[in-house]
Design an enzyme around this catalytic site. Structure first.
Site, PDB file in Angstrom:
ATOM      1  N   ASN A  48       0.849  -1.192   0.000  1.00  0.00           N
ATOM      2  CA  ASN A  48       0.000   0.000   0.000  1.00  0.00           C
ATOM      3  C   ASN A  48       0.886   1.246   0.000  1.00  0.00           C
ATOM      4  O   ASN A  48       1.954   1.268   0.608  1.00  0.00           O
ATOM      5  CB  ASN A  48      -1.018   0.008   1.148  1.00  0.00           C
ATOM      6  CG  ASN A  48      -0.429  -0.205   2.521  1.00  0.00           C
ATOM      7  OD1 ASN A  48       0.606  -0.835   2.676  1.00  0.00           O
ATOM      8  ND2 ASN A  48      -1.098   0.313   3.529  1.00  0.00           N
ATOM      9  N   GLU A  61      -2.913  -4.734  -3.119  1.00  0.00           N
ATOM     10  CA  GLU A  61      -3.386  -5.667  -4.153  1.00  0.00           C
ATOM     11  C   GLU A  61      -3.408  -4.993  -5.512  1.00  0.00           C
ATOM     12  O   GLU A  61      -3.031  -5.578  -6.533  1.00  0.00           O
ATOM     13  CB  GLU A  61      -4.806  -6.153  -3.817  1.00  0.00           C
ATOM     14  CG  GLU A  61      -4.920  -6.926  -2.522  1.00  0.00           C
ATOM     15  CD  GLU A  61      -5.260  -6.038  -1.333  1.00  0.00           C
ATOM     16  OE1 GLU A  61      -4.723  -4.902  -1.241  1.00  0.00           O
ATOM     17  OE2 GLU A  61      -6.059  -6.482  -0.489  1.00  0.00           O
TER      18      GLU A  61
HETATM   19  N1  THU Z   1      -5.359  -1.470   2.275  1.00  0.00           N
HETATM   20  C1  THU Z   1      -4.775  -2.292   1.364  1.00  0.00           C
HETATM   21  O1  THU Z   1      -3.627  -2.101   0.964  1.00  0.00           O
HETATM   22  N2  THU Z   1      -5.514  -3.332   0.886  1.00  0.00           N
HETATM   23  C2  THU Z   1      -6.797  -3.603   1.259  1.00  0.00           C
HETATM   24  O2  THU Z   1      -7.403  -4.508   0.704  1.00  0.00           O
HETATM   25  C3  THU Z   1      -7.430  -2.825   2.311  1.00  0.00           C
HETATM   26  C4  THU Z   1      -6.699  -1.615   2.763  1.00  0.00           C
HETATM   27  C5  THU Z   1      -4.576  -0.331   2.786  1.00  0.00           C
HETATM   28  C6  THU Z   1      -5.080   1.021   2.374  1.00  0.00           C
HETATM   29  C7  THU Z   1      -4.537   1.898   3.489  1.00  0.00           C
HETATM   30  O3  THU Z   1      -3.202   2.272   3.171  1.00  0.00           O
HETATM   31  C8  THU Z   1      -4.500   0.978   4.703  1.00  0.00           C
HETATM   32  O4  THU Z   1      -4.603  -0.341   4.198  1.00  0.00           O
HETATM   33  C9  THU Z   1      -5.602   1.233   5.705  1.00  0.00           C
HETATM   34  O5  THU Z   1      -6.847   1.177   5.107  1.00  0.00           O
END
Ligand code: THU
Length: 133
Positions: A48, A61
């Site tokens: 992320n 993802e």
């Molecule tokens: N996040 C992801 O990377 N994948 C997901 O499927 C859900 C959320 C990240 C986005 C943000 O940086 C952090 O998790 C908190 O929501």
């Protein structure tokens, strides 16, 4: 759909755990790593990437799948996602995965404390999805 060998499964889990270490998450402090395996066995990873303008955040993802697509890959065997707690992909990521996959095994990895893995299918996570005819 091709099935993963035990070795490929572990490779994908390890790639997601490794990618999680690169997470840029200063706002949520929630690090996520993901890795997707293509039909020919290549692995693309992502984390992320947050932004001070919160809505611009890209999930792990989508980072992984976009990297694969940018490399010319559109057929996928499985995805692994690693978090502290073992969370499955958000709705936006499910829809992006559904653009390329009828169904897809998703390995949900709880990075802390012991890397426990559970498996779920994309079709189960996103039934009746909006899709191109
Ligand atoms: N996040 C992801 O990377 N994948 C997901 O499927 C859900 C959320 C990240 C986005 C943000 O940086 C952090 O998790 C908190 O929501």
């Amino acid at each position: 759909m091709n099935h993963l060998t035990a070795e490929q499964r572990q490779q994908l889990i390890d790639a997601a755990l490794e990618a999680r270490r690169q997470a840029y998450a200063p706002y949520s402090n929630f690090s996520v790593g993901a890795a997707v395996m293509t039909a020919d066995g290549r692995v693309f990873a992502g984390c992320n990437v947050e932004n001070v303008s919160y809505g611009l955040t890209n999930c792990a993802e989508r980072t992984a799948i976009f990297a694969a697509v940018a490399a010319g890959q559109r057929q996928f065997m499985a995805l692994a996602v690693a978090t502290d707690g073992g969370y499955s992909p958000c709705g936006a990521c499910r829809q992006v995965l559904a653009e390329f996959c009828e169904d897809l095994p998703i390995l949900v990895v709880d990075a802390c404390p012991d890397g426990q893995v559970s498996e779920v299918g994309l079709a189960e996570l996103l039934p009746l999805r909006f899709r191109r005819k």
